[in-house]
Design an enzyme around this catalytic site. Structure first.
Site, mmCIF file in Angstrom:
data_model
loop_
_atom_site.group_PDB
_atom_site.id
_atom_site.type_symbol
_atom_site.label_atom_id
_atom_site.label_comp_id
_atom_site.label_asym_id
_atom_site.label_seq_id
_atom_site.Cartn_x
_atom_site.Cartn_y
_atom_site.Cartn_z
ATOM 1 N N ILE A 18 39.361 24.213 34.801
ATOM 2 C CA ILE A 18 40.460 25.020 34.259
ATOM 3 C C ILE A 18 41.513 25.346 35.301
ATOM 4 O O ILE A 18 42.558 25.923 34.995
ATOM 5 C CB ILE A 18 39.921 26.323 33.629
ATOM 6 C CG1 ILE A 18 39.122 27.149 34.651
ATOM 7 C CG2 ILE A 18 39.092 26.016 32.396
ATOM 8 C CD1 ILE A 18 38.628 28.482 34.106
ATOM 9 N N ASP A 139 47.606 38.900 48.420
ATOM 10 C CA ASP A 139 48.122 37.650 47.851
ATOM 11 C C ASP A 139 48.541 37.866 46.403
ATOM 12 O O ASP A 139 48.249 37.045 45.527
ATOM 13 C CB ASP A 139 47.076 36.546 47.946
ATOM 14 C CG ASP A 139 47.701 35.143 47.817
ATOM 15 O OD1 ASP A 139 48.920 35.013 48.040
ATOM 16 O OD2 ASP A 139 46.964 34.195 47.510
#
Length: 527
Positions: A18, A139
């Site tokens: 995915i 991040d």
């Protein structure tokens, strides 16, 4: 052989892939013990890394699991397990059927301010939970924002998170993260806190409504420089979110709004109800960070060459920074009243709109400051073919080749290009200067290597120049048509002003243009 259908750790059956990145692949898997679907993140084999680098990478993966596992919140992906698979660490997480915000934006879609604020609310809730647990994400970006069913927003990928009480896993001069979303204080090597995650949230919101990151340039080097020194390009589609985004993207972390204030404004914009954004007034003392190294004058990247006939480069007449005609001291944006006024659907835009990609539209309003004296004719102290420039803005004088065109300039730098537009001279400043320019050269290089595969270092070494600490940096890189070579000299007194002299030219013509650098260096004088 495909990994599909393989059993990991005797429990997790891989169903389909995915997601895939440079470091790992995410699979949808079946937990055969609990009969539930999970997401399994498995690192790739990295044969080019040393044993020490692999150990660091694996430890980061384990920290990601530990960091995320400390946070119990519906807007943070749940970590179920950490296992080894053929010697590689894997994180087993909650499976969230979703798309990412990044994938949505890559379709060319931009979000209405109210929808961006709704997504921002999920992100700020996740960050508040993380920070309360002592975890900095480090991040935050559209690629790590999952948009699930029923409007659920999930923050994922704590792979480079920092937990209070743990040591850093980065080397000196290395910045880990996605460069478009790294806060200025992290780019300069300073210690960062929760405000850095808020800056990344602001960058994500900016991209959500404008369709591009706020400081994106053609290269990692230029993007890093823009994040540290360039004013924010005017927002055109942010509506009521504009004041909040501008505040979150303040260069000084002390000027950014708090988590609570950010959440309050996002909630108001999401419900399309106007509110007031308040932050501490100018009269209230703020903690001042210790002087640290900033980035050098931005080297222009000749990868913007469009053809092989000495043709124009994108952005030759516009540095793409979207510079505002600000009236604050030194041309920098002046902090407003209690920082920002009312959040309203219609707000006043900046005076000059600029592109962020150093392409498309030429900005005829690019600032070329009128404080530079007329060029002085060549004399005994200036070689033939050069003229002396008295640059009062930068506080220096230096020789420039005759016939070279003065391009974009600011209070930090000025560029000159030869008639072919392939050779460039940049004079820049860093204020305040650190102990030695080598530290920020290495800082920029670390990100350049990660984001720009054709970069090759020739040398980087400490030296002295005019009795001051100095560093010299030479490197090569490839454009779309040809290879280029560049040299950068940085020198200055710690705590004062650093000057940078940069020249780049086609590598095939380097012997012809390297003397330009030597002549400018020999004739460079400061006030």
């Amino acid at each position: 052989m495909s990994d599909e259908g393989r059993l990991v750790a005797g429990r997790y059956r891989l169903i389909d892939r995915i997601g895939r990145g440079g470091m790992g692949t995410v699979w949808r898997a079946e937990d055969e013990v609990l009969s539930r679907q999970v997401a399994l993140k498995r690192l790739h084999v990295q044969p080019h890394l040393s044993d020490d680098e692999l150990a660091t990478l694996y430890e980061r993966t384990r920290r990601e699991a530990r960091s995320a596992a400390r946070i119990a919140h519906s807007n943070v992906v749940v970590v179920h397990d950490v296992v080894d698979d053929q010697g590689l660490p894997c994180i087993v997480m909650e499976y969230v059927p979703s798309t990412t915000l990044d994938a949505l934006l890559k379709t060319g879609e931009v979000l209405p301010p109210a929808e961006a604020a709704r997504i921002g609310l999920g992100m700020i809730a996740a960050l508040r939970a993380a920070h309360t647990a002592g975890v900095l994400h480090r991040d935050v970006k559209p690629g790590n924002v999952l948009l699930g069913a029923g409007g659920r927003v999930v923050l994922t990928d704590f792979g480079i998170a920092m937990t209070s009480g743990t040591s850093t896993l980065t080397k000196t001069g290395e910045i880990v993260g996605s460069i478009d979303y790294i806060a200025p204080e992290r780019m300069k090597g300073r210690n960062s806190g929760p405000a850095a995650d808020l800056w990344a949230l602001g960058a994500t919101l900016y991209q959500s409504v404008e369709g591009r990151p706020p400081f994106r340039k053609d290269t990692a080097v230029e993007t890093a420089y823009a994040i540290v020194v360039d004013p924010l390009a005017p927002l055109k589609q942010a509506g009521a979110l504009e004041p909040l985004i501008e505040a979150l993207l303040a260069k000084d972390p002390a000027e950014r709004p708090s988590m609570e204030e950010t959440e309050r404004v996002l909630r108001a914009v999401a419900s399309e109800a106007p509110t007031q954004l308040q932050t501490q007034p100018l009269s209230q003392p703020r903690p001042q960070p210790a002087p640290t190294r900033s980035l050098p004058a931005r080297p222009s990247d000749p990868t913007r060459v469009d053809n092989d006939g000495g043709g124009r480069r994108k952005g030759d007449d516009n540095d793409g920074s979207g510079r505002r005609k600000d009236k604050g001291k030194g041309g920098r944006r002046k902090r407003r009243g209690p920082l920002l006024g009312a959040v309203a659907v219609t707000v006043v835009g900046a005076a000059v709109a600029g592109g962020l990609y150093m392409a498309a539209h030429r900005d005829s309003g690019s600032r070329t400051h009128g404080t530079e004296a007329a060029p002085t004719p060549a004399s005994a102290s200036v070689p033939k073919g050069f003229h002396l420039v008295e640059d009062k803005t930068l506080g220096a004088s230096y020789p420039v080749p005759d016939g070279w065109k003065r391009g974009t300039s600011s209070f930090e730098q000025v560029k000159y290009t030869d008639p072919s537009r392939l050779v460039e001279l940049t004079i820049g400043t860093v204020d305040p200067a650190g102990p030695n320019p080598e530290s920020h050269f290495k800082n920029i290089e670390a990100n350049t290597k990660r984001n720009y595969s054709t970069y090759r270092r020739i040398r980087m070494e400490r030296t002295t120049f005019q009795g001051k600490a100095a560093a010299i940096w030479e490197f090569t890189f490839k454009g779309r048509v040809r290879a280029f070579r560049a040299i950068d000299l940085g020198f200055g007194q710690e705590g004062g002003k650093e000057y940078d002299i940069y020249v780049s030219a086609p590598e095939a013509q380097w012997d012809k243009y390297r003397p330009v650098f030597d002549t400018v260096k020999a004739g460079f004088r400061t006030d």
